[in-house]
Design an enzyme around this catalytic site. Structure first.
Site, PDB file in Angstrom:
ATOM      1  N   SER A 166      38.767  89.187  37.955  1.00  0.00           N
ATOM      2  CA  SER A 166      40.111  89.551  38.439  1.00  0.00           C
ATOM      3  C   SER A 166      41.108  88.603  37.782  1.00  0.00           C
ATOM      4  CB  SER A 166      40.189  89.469  39.963  1.00  0.00           C
ATOM      5  OG  SER A 166      39.707  88.228  40.417  1.00  0.00           O
ATOM      6  N   GLU A 191      45.055  86.791  38.033  1.00  0.00           N
ATOM      7  CA  GLU A 191      46.195  86.485  38.902  1.00  0.00           C
ATOM      8  C   GLU A 191      47.468  86.346  38.065  1.00  0.00           C
ATOM      9  OE1 GLU A 191      45.528  83.597  42.054  1.00  0.00           O
ATOM     10  OE2 GLU A 191      47.418  82.627  41.508  1.00  0.00           O
ATOM     11  N   ASP A 249      52.915  76.546  50.843  1.00  0.00           N
ATOM     12  CA  ASP A 249      53.480  75.205  50.994  1.00  0.00           C
ATOM     13  C   ASP A 249      54.980  75.352  51.115  1.00  0.00           C
ATOM     14  OD1 ASP A 249      51.094  73.565  50.623  1.00  0.00           O
ATOM     15  OD2 ASP A 249      51.090  74.401  48.594  1.00  0.00           O
ATOM     16  N   PHE A 294      50.337  69.899  37.257  1.00  0.00           N
ATOM     17  CA  PHE A 294      49.864  70.889  38.227  1.00  0.00           C
ATOM     18  C   PHE A 294      48.677  70.353  39.029  1.00  0.00           C
ATOM     19  CE2 PHE A 294      49.693  75.734  37.912  1.00  0.00           C
ATOM     20  CZ  PHE A 294      51.059  75.862  37.887  1.00  0.00           C
ATOM     21  N   HIS A 353      37.764  84.667  38.995  1.00  0.00           N
ATOM     22  CA  HIS A 353      39.185  85.003  39.193  1.00  0.00           C
ATOM     23  C   HIS A 353      39.999  84.108  38.245  1.00  0.00           C
ATOM     24  CE1 HIS A 353      42.759  86.239  41.525  1.00  0.00           C
ATOM     25  NE2 HIS A 353      43.150  84.974  41.475  1.00  0.00           N
TER      26      HIS A 353
HETATM   27  P1  FAD Z   1      44.938  76.651  55.139  1.00  0.00           P
HETATM   28  O1  FAD Z   1      43.626  77.293  55.077  1.00  0.00           O
HETATM   29  O2  FAD Z   1      45.814  76.918  56.317  1.00  0.00           O
HETATM   30  O3  FAD Z   1      44.691  75.067  55.027  1.00  0.00           O
HETATM   31  C1  FAD Z   1      45.762  74.178  54.744  1.00  0.00           C
HETATM   32  C2  FAD Z   1      45.415  72.776  55.191  1.00  0.00           C
HETATM   33  O4  FAD Z   1      45.423  72.722  56.621  1.00  0.00           O
HETATM   34  C3  FAD Z   1      44.014  72.293  54.785  1.00  0.00           C
HETATM   35  O5  FAD Z   1      44.096  70.927  54.520  1.00  0.00           O
HETATM   36  C4  FAD Z   1      43.168  72.565  56.017  1.00  0.00           C
HETATM   37  O6  FAD Z   1      42.038  71.696  56.093  1.00  0.00           O
HETATM   38  C5  FAD Z   1      44.176  72.299  57.119  1.00  0.00           C
HETATM   39  N1  FAD Z   1      43.942  73.066  58.340  1.00  0.00           N
HETATM   40  C6  FAD Z   1      43.620  74.370  58.457  1.00  0.00           C
HETATM   41  N2  FAD Z   1      43.512  74.733  59.746  1.00  0.00           N
HETATM   42  C7  FAD Z   1      43.795  73.625  60.468  1.00  0.00           C
HETATM   43  C8  FAD Z   1      43.850  73.344  61.872  1.00  0.00           C
HETATM   44  N3  FAD Z   1      43.600  74.296  62.784  1.00  0.00           N
HETATM   45  N4  FAD Z   1      44.170  72.089  62.265  1.00  0.00           N
HETATM   46  C9  FAD Z   1      44.425  71.110  61.353  1.00  0.00           C
HETATM   47  N5  FAD Z   1      44.381  71.324  60.018  1.00  0.00           N
HETATM   48  C10 FAD Z   1      44.073  72.557  59.584  1.00  0.00           C
HETATM   49  N6  FAD Z   1      50.531  79.243  47.497  1.00  0.00           N
HETATM   50  C11 FAD Z   1      51.641  80.016  47.556  1.00  0.00           C
HETATM   51  O7  FAD Z   1      52.666  79.564  48.053  1.00  0.00           O
HETATM   52  N7  FAD Z   1      51.645  81.301  47.056  1.00  0.00           N
HETATM   53  C12 FAD Z   1      50.536  81.858  46.515  1.00  0.00           C
HETATM   54  O8  FAD Z   1      50.577  83.010  46.092  1.00  0.00           O
HETATM   55  C13 FAD Z   1      49.332  81.088  46.463  1.00  0.00           C
HETATM   56  N8  FAD Z   1      48.188  81.582  45.961  1.00  0.00           N
HETATM   57  C14 FAD Z   1      47.033  80.857  46.032  1.00  0.00           C
HETATM   58  C15 FAD Z   1      45.823  81.449  45.638  1.00  0.00           C
HETATM   59  C16 FAD Z   1      44.628  80.739  45.737  1.00  0.00           C
HETATM   60  C17 FAD Z   1      43.336  81.409  45.334  1.00  0.00           C
HETATM   61  C18 FAD Z   1      44.630  79.404  46.225  1.00  0.00           C
HETATM   62  C19 FAD Z   1      43.330  78.622  46.329  1.00  0.00           C
HETATM   63  C20 FAD Z   1      45.821  78.808  46.602  1.00  0.00           C
HETATM   64  C21 FAD Z   1      47.038  79.511  46.523  1.00  0.00           C
HETATM   65  N9  FAD Z   1      48.240  78.979  46.936  1.00  0.00           N
HETATM   66  C22 FAD Z   1      49.385  79.741  46.969  1.00  0.00           C
HETATM   67  C23 FAD Z   1      48.315  77.570  47.355  1.00  0.00           C
HETATM   68  C24 FAD Z   1      48.109  77.415  48.867  1.00  0.00           C
HETATM   69  O9  FAD Z   1      49.131  78.063  49.567  1.00  0.00           O
HETATM   70  C25 FAD Z   1      48.128  75.913  49.162  1.00  0.00           C
HETATM   71  O10 FAD Z   1      46.976  75.310  48.637  1.00  0.00           O
HETATM   72  C26 FAD Z   1      48.321  75.548  50.607  1.00  0.00           C
HETATM   73  O11 FAD Z   1      48.568  74.138  50.696  1.00  0.00           O
HETATM   74  C27 FAD Z   1      47.115  75.832  51.492  1.00  0.00           C
HETATM   75  O12 FAD Z   1      46.936  77.159  51.697  1.00  0.00           O
HETATM   76  P2  FAD Z   1      45.625  77.697  52.470  1.00  0.00           P
HETATM   77  O13 FAD Z   1      45.813  79.124  52.658  1.00  0.00           O
HETATM   78  O14 FAD Z   1      44.403  77.210  51.802  1.00  0.00           O
HETATM   79  O15 FAD Z   1      45.835  76.912  53.867  1.00  0.00           O
END
Ligand code: FAD
Length: 274
Positions: free
Chosen positions: A5, A7, A99, A206, A256
């Protein structure tokens, strides 16, 4: 054959749109399983993701999946966006926390990606296949690796179908992560996110921001090439192709590619993989 895939990020002007069109056309010949389009948390590309997904579907005939990050958004905004994606025929969502850009105050209604996954499942059932993010080298804000794994498992239990990793250049980080989540009872596919090398100084910046490690041997080899852009591209393609080979040989179910809307670096890796 290993499914792949690609991105993309949403273009914001005509020049960027033309570039995405060229890239999508070139990469479409590799028959990706789907392509995805990133989403800017907090508003900056908010309106461009749906438009780009529509373009990739209609103009390029690709199965396009929007990324959706919950930070900074209300439940109502997220619901409306999901309705729009359903209306344009999307069947997959890449669900993330995102973020918040610095200086943006409001965190939004949903704090973590696990809450977003649960929200999508509660509102839309199984209408979307949901991919989430994961971090073989540990998310930079995680308290520690164990806590990060626990939070990942919560996200899977909320209803994720598969996970895409942050990029990495150390295959053992991926294998260790997969072993750890399997020991925790997580069975979903863990798909390596692959970052081909184009602009190495940009990649270093990055990587520092997102907590991805560039191994010392790779850094020093790249540095020894100085301004030799073609040499850096060649070496980068060799390194990334070898990484992909190891990952697939070790059981990675798909790959990916983070294309950054450029065809050449991803193409160079795929050419080496045959
Ligand atoms: P989460 O899974 O919510 O985790 C974030 C942090 O919070 C982690 O440190 C986790 O350990 C912690 N955490 C989770 N749940 C809890 C809880 N209940 N209590 C305390 N801590 C907790 N960003 C964008 O803005 N746009 C995009 O399109 C985008 N695409 C991405 C695609 C991929 C494949 C990846 C891997 C990342 C992408 N990102 C994108 C970046 C991502 O948004 C950041 O890495 C962000 O900081 C974390 O997102 P997450 O969904 O992994 O968060």
């Amino acid at each position: 054959m290993t499914p792949i895939s690609f991105e993309f990020y949403p273009p914001k002007n005509d020049e960027q749109r033309a570039q995405l069109d060229r890239t999508a056309k070139k990469l479409a010949v590799h028959a990706p399983e789907y392509v995805s389009c990133t989403f800017g948390a907090g508003g900056s590309t908010l309106s461009h993701t749906p438009e780009t997904v529509r373009r990739l579907k209609q103009q390029h005939g690709l199965d396009a999946a929007p990324h959706l990050s919950c930070v900074g958004g209300s439940r109502e905004e997220i619901r409306e966006l999901l309705k729009l994606y359903r209306a344009i025929g999307c069947t997959r969502i890449v669900a993330l926390r995102g973020d918040l850009p610095s200086g943006m105050g409001h965190p939004g209604d949903l704090r973590y990606a696990s809450e977003l996954v649960a929200f999508i499942r509660s509102e839309f059932g199984d209408r979307f296949r949901i991919e989430v993010g994961c971090y073989p080298e540990v998310h930079p804000q995680a308290g520690d690796a164990r806590a990060d794994l626990r939070h990942f498992r919560t996200k899977v239990e909320a209803g994720a179908d598969a996970a895409i990793t942050q990029y990495f250049y150390n295959a053992d980080a991926y294998f260790h992560f997969v072993d750890s989540v399997r020991r925790d009872g997580v069975e979903i596919p863990i798909i390596p996110g692959i970052m081909p090398v184009s602009n190495f100084s940009q990649l270093r910046r990055f990587s520092e921001a997102c907590g991805a490690e560039i191994p010392r041997w790779m850094l020093r080899s790249m540095q020894s090439l100085g301004d030799d852009a073609a040499g850096i591209r060649e070496l980068g393609a060799d390194i990334v192709a070898r990484l992909c080979e190891r990952l697939v040989a070790g059981g990675a179910p798909a790959l990916h590619f983070y294309t950054l809307n450029l065809a050449r670096p991803t193409q160079a890796v795929l050419d080496r993989l045959g």
